[in-house]
Design a protein around this motif. Structure first.
Motif, PDB file in Angstrom:
ATOM      1  N   ARG A 119     101.039 -34.653  38.835  1.00 36.52           N
ATOM      2  CA  ARG A 119     101.782 -35.860  39.240  1.00 36.52           C
ATOM      3  C   ARG A 119     102.554 -36.457  38.066  1.00 36.52           C
ATOM      4  O   ARG A 119     103.677 -36.933  38.227  1.00 36.52           O
ATOM      5  N   PHE A 120     101.950 -36.451  36.897  1.00 35.17           N
ATOM      6  CA  PHE A 120     102.674 -36.951  35.728  1.00 35.17           C
ATOM      7  C   PHE A 120     103.860 -36.039  35.402  1.00 35.17           C
ATOM      8  O   PHE A 120     104.964 -36.515  35.129  1.00 35.17           O
ATOM      9  N   GLN A 121     103.624 -34.730  35.454  1.00 37.07           N
ATOM     10  CA  GLN A 121     104.655 -33.786  35.041  1.00 37.07           C
ATOM     11  C   GLN A 121     105.885 -33.822  35.945  1.00 37.07           C
ATOM     12  O   GLN A 121     106.998 -33.557  35.488  1.00 37.07           O
ATOM     13  N   VAL A 122     105.715 -34.157  37.208  1.00 35.96           N
ATOM     14  CA  VAL A 122     106.883 -34.277  38.095  1.00 35.96           C
ATOM     15  C   VAL A 122     107.831 -35.347  37.553  1.00 35.96           C
ATOM     16  O   VAL A 122     109.026 -35.110  37.354  1.00 35.96           O
ATOM     17  N   GLY A 123     107.285 -36.539  37.284  1.00 37.15           N
ATOM     18  CA  GLY A 123     108.116 -37.611  36.719  1.00 37.15           C
ATOM     19  C   GLY A 123     108.642 -37.250  35.346  1.00 37.15           C
ATOM     20  O   GLY A 123     109.801 -37.543  35.017  1.00 37.15           O
ATOM     21  N   LEU A 142     107.399 -41.701  38.146  1.00 42.48           N
ATOM     22  CA  LEU A 142     106.620 -42.310  37.066  1.00 42.48           C
ATOM     23  C   LEU A 142     105.948 -43.596  37.533  1.00 42.48           C
ATOM     24  O   LEU A 142     104.801 -43.876  37.170  1.00 42.48           O
ATOM     25  N   THR A 143     106.643 -44.366  38.373  1.00 38.72           N
ATOM     26  CA  THR A 143     106.061 -45.593  38.928  1.00 38.72           C
ATOM     27  C   THR A 143     104.861 -45.267  39.816  1.00 38.72           C
ATOM     28  O   THR A 143     103.813 -45.919  39.733  1.00 38.72           O
ATOM     29  N   GLN A 144     105.035 -44.245  40.673  1.00 43.11           N
ATOM     30  CA  GLN A 144     103.934 -43.811  41.535  1.00 43.11           C
ATOM     31  C   GLN A 144     102.724 -43.386  40.701  1.00 43.11           C
ATOM     32  O   GLN A 144     101.582 -43.726  41.018  1.00 43.11           O
ATOM     33  N   PHE A 145     103.006 -42.643  39.627  1.00 49.78           N
ATOM     34  CA  PHE A 145     101.910 -42.161  38.788  1.00 49.78           C
ATOM     35  C   PHE A 145     101.147 -43.318  38.162  1.00 49.78           C
ATOM     36  O   PHE A 145      99.904 -43.339  38.173  1.00 49.78           O
ATOM     37  N   ILE A 146     101.855 -44.283  37.630  1.00 50.36           N
ATOM     38  CA  ILE A 146     101.210 -45.438  36.991  1.00 50.36           C
ATOM     39  C   ILE A 146     100.368 -46.222  37.997  1.00 50.36           C
ATOM     40  O   ILE A 146      99.263 -46.673  37.687  1.00 50.36           O
ATOM     41  N   ASP A 147     100.885 -46.356  39.232  1.00 52.43           N
ATOM     42  CA  ASP A 147     100.138 -47.061  40.281  1.00 52.43           C
ATOM     43  C   ASP A 147      98.868 -46.306  40.677  1.00 52.43           C
ATOM     44  O   ASP A 147      97.825 -46.918  40.917  1.00 52.43           O
ATOM     45  N   GLU A 206     100.385 -44.282  29.014  1.00 54.54           N
ATOM     46  CA  GLU A 206     101.190 -44.850  27.918  1.00 54.54           C
ATOM     47  C   GLU A 206     102.547 -44.140  27.828  1.00 54.54           C
ATOM     48  O   GLU A 206     103.588 -44.803  27.692  1.00 54.54           O
ATOM     49  N   GLN A 207     102.522 -42.820  27.901  1.00 60.27           N
ATOM     50  CA  GLN A 207     103.779 -42.074  27.853  1.00 60.27           C
ATOM     51  C   GLN A 207     104.626 -42.337  29.103  1.00 60.27           C
ATOM     52  O   GLN A 207     105.854 -42.438  29.021  1.00 60.27           O
ATOM     53  N   LEU A 262     109.399 -44.545  31.544  1.00 53.79           N
ATOM     54  CA  LEU A 262     109.909 -45.421  32.597  1.00 53.79           C
ATOM     55  C   LEU A 262     110.849 -46.469  32.017  1.00 53.79           C
ATOM     56  O   LEU A 262     111.931 -46.724  32.562  1.00 53.79           O
ATOM     57  N   ASN A 263     110.462 -47.064  30.897  1.00 57.90           N
ATOM     58  CA  ASN A 263     111.319 -48.061  30.253  1.00 57.90           C
ATOM     59  C   ASN A 263     112.637 -47.447  29.779  1.00 57.90           C
ATOM     60  O   ASN A 263     113.691 -48.092  29.852  1.00 57.90           O
ATOM     61  N   GLU A 264     112.571 -46.212  29.302  1.00 58.89           N
ATOM     62  CA  GLU A 264     113.814 -45.534  28.889  1.00 58.89           C
ATOM     63  C   GLU A 264     114.735 -45.301  30.084  1.00 58.89           C
ATOM     64  O   GLU A 264     115.958 -45.414  29.968  1.00 58.89           O
ATOM     65  N   MET A 265     114.147 -44.966  31.235  1.00 58.70           N
ATOM     66  CA  MET A 265     114.953 -44.764  32.452  1.00 58.70           C
ATOM     67  C   MET A 265     115.569 -46.085  32.922  1.00 58.70           C
ATOM     68  O   MET A 265     116.720 -46.126  33.352  1.00 58.70           O
ATOM     69  N   TYR A 266     114.797 -47.167  32.815  1.00 61.70           N
ATOM     70  CA  TYR A 266     115.340 -48.482  33.163  1.00 61.70           C
ATOM     71  C   TYR A 266     116.497 -48.845  32.224  1.00 61.70           C
ATOM     72  O   TYR A 266     117.498 -49.429  32.651  1.00 61.70           O
TER      73      TYR A 266
END
Length: 267
Positions: free
Chosen positions: A108-112, A136-141, A150-151, A156-160
């Motif tokens: 799940r992490f690797q997809v994002g 990445l949002t789904q993974f964090i949730d 953390e990664q 996610l912040n870089e994408m934002y």
């Protein structure tokens, strides 16, 4: 000279031996041997060879316990080749087939992560960036305690930031168009405000806020008499808001200068 020739000959022989060993592995009828060699090639970062062998044995191991390993290593091998789109497909396939599998958190992490690595320049199509944000949002949730979190937050912040930068460029374009074929200053203001609302922690907050103030100032000085008072108050509020939020901004001197012009015009 002779020594160099010996070294070159030895290197060529090693290469040919390696190629020969791989070809022999490909021809092997033993799936377990092929699988073990695939892992060996993976550990040597020979990802194409690893992926080819894994693809070769995937049908044999279908429905067995080892199928999970084959699928996850296929995803990892495509990542090693920087084919992030195909890698993401394999990780998603793993999630569909093994929703409670032993590698599901990694998958799940690797997809994002794959979509993050594959995301283009901010000025290009944002579809892959949007996918990275979603996964990445789904993974964090789903896995707030995961060591990957953390990664995931960092990416996610870089994408934002990418999305915010694109909106900043759009807002700047509207500002530069000015009153050409309409009130582009208002479009600039709306675009910049939406970017601040949608991406509140982005790295372009100061520049977006600056564009909002400039847009309001331009709308004031180009205003009809009936709207001047309202726009004057709006611009004044924006000036104080910008000065409070960004007291050390490189734009402060110009902001003060423009505000002084407003006050002088009122007098």
């Amino acid at each position: 000279m002779q020594k160099r020739q010996h070294i070159l000959l030895y290197t060529v022989l090693l290469f040919l031996t390696g190629c020969g060993a791989y070809q022999q592995t490909l021809k092997s009828k033993d799936p377990e041997y092929k699988y073990q060699m695939a892992l060996e090639y993976f550990n040597q970062e020979q990802y194409v060879k690893s992926q080819t062998l894994l693809s070769d044995v995937s049908a044999y191991y279908k429905g067995t316990e080892r199928a999970q390993d084959v699928l996850i290593y296929l995803g990892r091998s495509y990542m090693g080749q920087k084919d992030y789109e195909t890698a993401a497909d394999y990780f998603q396939s793993y999630i569909r087939n093994y929703p409670k599998g032993r590698y599901v958190v990694e998958a799940r992490f690797q997809v994002g992560h794959c979509y993050y690595l594959d995301a283009p320049d901010a000025r290009l199509d944002a579809a892959t960036t949007d996918k990275a944000i979603d996964y990445l949002t789904q993974f964090i949730d789903l896995y707030p305690e995961s060591p990957y979190v953390e990664q995931a937050y960092k990416e996610l912040n870089e994408m934002y930031d990418k999305k915010a930068y694109k909106e900043y460029l759009n807002a700047k374009l509207y500002y530069n168009l000015g009153t050409y074929l309409g009130n582009n200053y208002l479009s600039c203001e709306i675009t910049a405000k939406n970017a601040l609302k949608d991406y509140p922690s982005n790295s372009y907050q100061e520049e977006l806020s600056w564009l909002i103030f400039l847009s309001k100032y331009q709308q004031l000085i180009n205003s009809v008499e009936s709207k001047k008072q309202e726009r004057l108050q709006d611009t004044e509020d924006e000036y104080y808001s910008f000065r409070t939020e960004f007291p050390d901004s490189k734009h402060i001197a110009q902001a003060d200068k423009l505000y002084a012009k407003i006050k002088n015009s009122i007098k």
